[in-house]
Design a protein around this motif. Structure first.
Motif, PDB file in Angstrom:
ATOM      1  N   VAL A   9      41.966  34.286  34.783  1.00 53.76           N
ATOM      2  CA  VAL A   9      42.384  35.650  35.087  1.00 53.76           C
ATOM      3  C   VAL A   9      41.953  36.553  33.939  1.00 53.76           C
ATOM      4  O   VAL A   9      41.969  36.156  32.774  1.00 53.76           O
ATOM      5  CB  VAL A   9      43.919  35.734  35.310  1.00 53.76           C
ATOM      6  CG1 VAL A   9      44.680  35.394  34.045  1.00 53.76           C
ATOM      7  CG2 VAL A   9      44.324  37.108  35.818  1.00 53.76           C
ATOM      8  N   LEU A  11      42.874  40.101  32.207  1.00 59.85           N
ATOM      9  CA  LEU A  11      43.930  41.103  32.146  1.00 59.85           C
ATOM     10  C   LEU A  11      43.464  42.335  31.386  1.00 59.85           C
ATOM     11  O   LEU A  11      42.973  42.246  30.262  1.00 59.85           O
ATOM     12  CB  LEU A  11      45.172  40.541  31.456  1.00 59.85           C
ATOM     13  CG  LEU A  11      45.937  39.417  32.146  1.00 59.85           C
ATOM     14  CD1 LEU A  11      47.230  39.122  31.391  1.00 59.85           C
ATOM     15  CD2 LEU A  11      46.235  39.732  33.603  1.00 59.85           C
ATOM     16  N   LYS A  55      49.304  43.418  35.330  1.00 59.27           N
ATOM     17  CA  LYS A  55      49.410  42.026  35.760  1.00 59.27           C
ATOM     18  C   LYS A  55      48.334  41.716  36.790  1.00 59.27           C
ATOM     19  O   LYS A  55      47.697  42.621  37.340  1.00 59.27           O
ATOM     20  CB  LYS A  55      50.803  41.730  36.309  1.00 59.27           C
ATOM     21  CG  LYS A  55      51.191  42.539  37.529  1.00 59.27           C
ATOM     22  CD  LYS A  55      52.655  42.339  37.846  1.00 59.27           C
ATOM     23  CE  LYS A  55      53.147  43.447  38.761  1.00 59.27           C
ATOM     24  NZ  LYS A  55      53.216  44.748  38.075  1.00 59.27           N
ATOM     25  N   ARG A  56      48.113  40.441  37.031  1.00 56.13           N
ATOM     26  CA  ARG A  56      47.061  40.042  37.965  1.00 56.13           C
ATOM     27  C   ARG A  56      47.246  40.724  39.330  1.00 56.13           C
ATOM     28  O   ARG A  56      48.366  40.932  39.809  1.00 56.13           O
ATOM     29  CB  ARG A  56      47.044  38.524  38.143  1.00 56.13           C
ATOM     30  CG  ARG A  56      48.312  37.933  38.699  1.00 56.13           C
ATOM     31  CD  ARG A  56      48.143  36.476  39.076  1.00 56.13           C
ATOM     32  NE  ARG A  56      47.815  35.612  37.944  1.00 56.13           N
ATOM     33  CZ  ARG A  56      47.363  34.360  38.070  1.00 56.13           C
ATOM     34  NH1 ARG A  56      47.216  33.834  39.286  1.00 56.13           N
ATOM     35  NH2 ARG A  56      47.106  33.623  37.013  1.00 56.13           N
ATOM     36  N   SER A  61      43.078  44.743  36.205  1.00 55.40           N
ATOM     37  CA  SER A  61      43.026  43.294  36.000  1.00 55.40           C
ATOM     38  C   SER A  61      42.401  42.617  37.210  1.00 55.40           C
ATOM     39  O   SER A  61      42.296  43.201  38.290  1.00 55.40           O
ATOM     40  CB  SER A  61      44.431  42.735  35.751  1.00 55.40           C
ATOM     41  OG  SER A  61      44.929  43.171  34.493  1.00 55.40           O
ATOM     42  N   TYR A  68      50.841  34.165  44.369  1.00 57.94           N
ATOM     43  CA  TYR A  68      51.059  33.818  42.970  1.00 57.94           C
ATOM     44  C   TYR A  68      52.468  33.240  42.791  1.00 57.94           C
ATOM     45  O   TYR A  68      53.377  33.516  43.571  1.00 57.94           O
ATOM     46  CB  TYR A  68      50.911  35.047  42.068  1.00 57.94           C
ATOM     47  CG  TYR A  68      49.640  35.828  42.292  1.00 57.94           C
ATOM     48  CD1 TYR A  68      48.439  35.183  42.564  1.00 57.94           C
ATOM     49  CD2 TYR A  68      49.637  37.217  42.248  1.00 57.94           C
ATOM     50  CE1 TYR A  68      47.262  35.902  42.772  1.00 57.94           C
ATOM     51  CE2 TYR A  68      48.472  37.949  42.451  1.00 57.94           C
ATOM     52  CZ  TYR A  68      47.291  37.288  42.721  1.00 57.94           C
ATOM     53  OH  TYR A  68      46.138  38.002  42.933  1.00 57.94           O
ATOM     54  N   THR A  75      52.770  32.862  32.472  1.00 63.31           N
ATOM     55  CA  THR A  75      51.696  32.265  31.666  1.00 63.31           C
ATOM     56  C   THR A  75      50.626  33.284  31.325  1.00 63.31           C
ATOM     57  O   THR A  75      50.068  33.274  30.222  1.00 63.31           O
ATOM     58  CB  THR A  75      51.085  31.065  32.407  1.00 63.31           C
ATOM     59  OG1 THR A  75      52.098  30.067  32.579  1.00 63.31           O
ATOM     60  CG2 THR A  75      49.921  30.466  31.633  1.00 63.31           C
ATOM     61  N   ASP A  76      50.323  34.198  32.260  1.00 59.88           N
ATOM     62  CA  ASP A  76      49.327  35.239  31.984  1.00 59.88           C
ATOM     63  C   ASP A  76      49.702  36.043  30.745  1.00 59.88           C
ATOM     64  O   ASP A  76      48.877  36.249  29.842  1.00 59.88           O
ATOM     65  CB  ASP A  76      49.204  36.198  33.181  1.00 59.88           C
ATOM     66  CG  ASP A  76      48.502  35.586  34.378  1.00 59.88           C
ATOM     67  OD1 ASP A  76      47.889  34.507  34.239  1.00 59.88           O
ATOM     68  OD2 ASP A  76      48.580  36.192  35.474  1.00 59.88           O
ATOM     69  N   ARG A  79      49.618  34.010  27.491  1.00 61.43           N
ATOM     70  CA  ARG A  79      48.262  33.847  26.967  1.00 61.43           C
ATOM     71  C   ARG A  79      47.748  35.149  26.358  1.00 61.43           C
ATOM     72  O   ARG A  79      47.007  35.128  25.359  1.00 61.43           O
ATOM     73  CB  ARG A  79      47.339  33.352  28.074  1.00 61.43           C
ATOM     74  CG  ARG A  79      47.595  31.894  28.441  1.00 61.43           C
ATOM     75  CD  ARG A  79      46.774  31.448  29.632  1.00 61.43           C
ATOM     76  NE  ARG A  79      46.925  30.014  29.862  1.00 61.43           N
ATOM     77  CZ  ARG A  79      46.651  29.397  31.015  1.00 61.43           C
ATOM     78  NH1 ARG A  79      46.195  30.109  32.033  1.00 61.43           N
ATOM     79  NH2 ARG A  79      46.824  28.104  31.133  1.00 61.43           N
TER      80      ARG A  79
END
Length: 262
Positions: A9, A11, A55-56, A61, A68, A75-76, A79
């Protein structure tokens, strides 16, 4: 504009304020992007470092195939924080952003030292409600639901202003897959037990005209954390940082001062 490529992903994020200041991390609501915080950040004190992101499936992004999970959304941002070497943040999360904040605090207390849970809850709605909404959006798009969403997002006075049209446009231009993907994450989340185990400074913020997460629901969630504070913004709906950024920024600033973050 900055893009962090994080294992499947990408961001979009931005950093404002003092690059050496104490970090404050913002996570926005379903159907909005990081511009949600523009008015509030303009009123915050100097000396802080402000980090916000899409966010995704939202904003700039990337949009991996949905649905999801809340774990993936947590976790996104985990990270992203590691990518930016962020530690000891106060995380401000609104709606789904507040759920993400709860999840990150449970998982990484080295990243989150304080929580602001705005217009959110440990559990929002029911899986059946979210599944029905997603089915309607997948068949007819977001536009047919937009007026109802505006009534939940904003108080009556704000809905009469021209500015509301900007937020309605942001919502209806939101990609369906990103919206329904994140809705599925909300549907599958119940943080009552993990959030009740948190021991850190916490503030709840609610709007008394919020049709999505009413004040009692926000208060119930923040009360799971011993010693937490609660603030009600009158005349505001689900996005009080948009409707009343002055009171919102003052409330945030007071909390940050109380916990020694500014």
């Amino acid at each position: 504009m900055h893009i962090a490529n994080l294992d499947g992903v990408s961001l979009h994020y931005r950093v404002d304020g003092d690059p050496d200041g104490a970090p404050v991390l913002f996570a926005n609501s379903l159907g909005t992007d990081l511009r949600l915080w523009d008015s509030t950040l303009a009123l915050m004190p100097k000396g802080l470092k402000f980090i916000r992101y899409d966010k995704r499936g939202h904003g700039l992004s990337s949009m991996p195939p949905g649905p999801y999970s809340m774990g993936a959304l947590v976790t996104d941002v985990e990270r992203l924080c590691d990518h930016l070497n962020l530690r000891d943040c106060v995380m401000v999360g609104l709606s789904i952003g507040g759920m993400i904040a709860q999840g990150l605090a449970v998982k990484r207390l080295d990243i989150v030292r304080g929580l602001v849970l705005s217009n959110t809850a440990a559990k929002i709605g029911t899986p059946e409600m979210w599944n029905e909404r997603n089915a309607a959006i997948q068949s007819g798009g977001i536009e047919p639901l937009a007026d109802g969403v505006m009534e939940r997002w904003f108080g009556k006075a704000f809905r009469a202003t021209p500015e509301m049209a900007l937020w309605r446009a942001m919502l209806v231009r939101q990609p369906v897959e990103g919206y329904t993907g994140c809705s599925a994450a909300i549907a599958g989340t119940d943080f009552y037990t993990p959030t009740s185990g948190l021991r850190l400074p916490a503030l709840g913020i609610a709007g008394d005209q919020d049709g999505s997460t009413p004040p009692d629901l926000v208060r119930e969630t923040v009360n799971l954390i011993p010693g937490s504070r609660f603030h009600l913004i009158r005349g505001a709906g689900h996005l009080p940082c948009v409707e009343n950024p002055v009171e919102y920024a003052q409330t945030l600033t007071t909390f940050l001062k109380e916990i020694g973050h500014v």
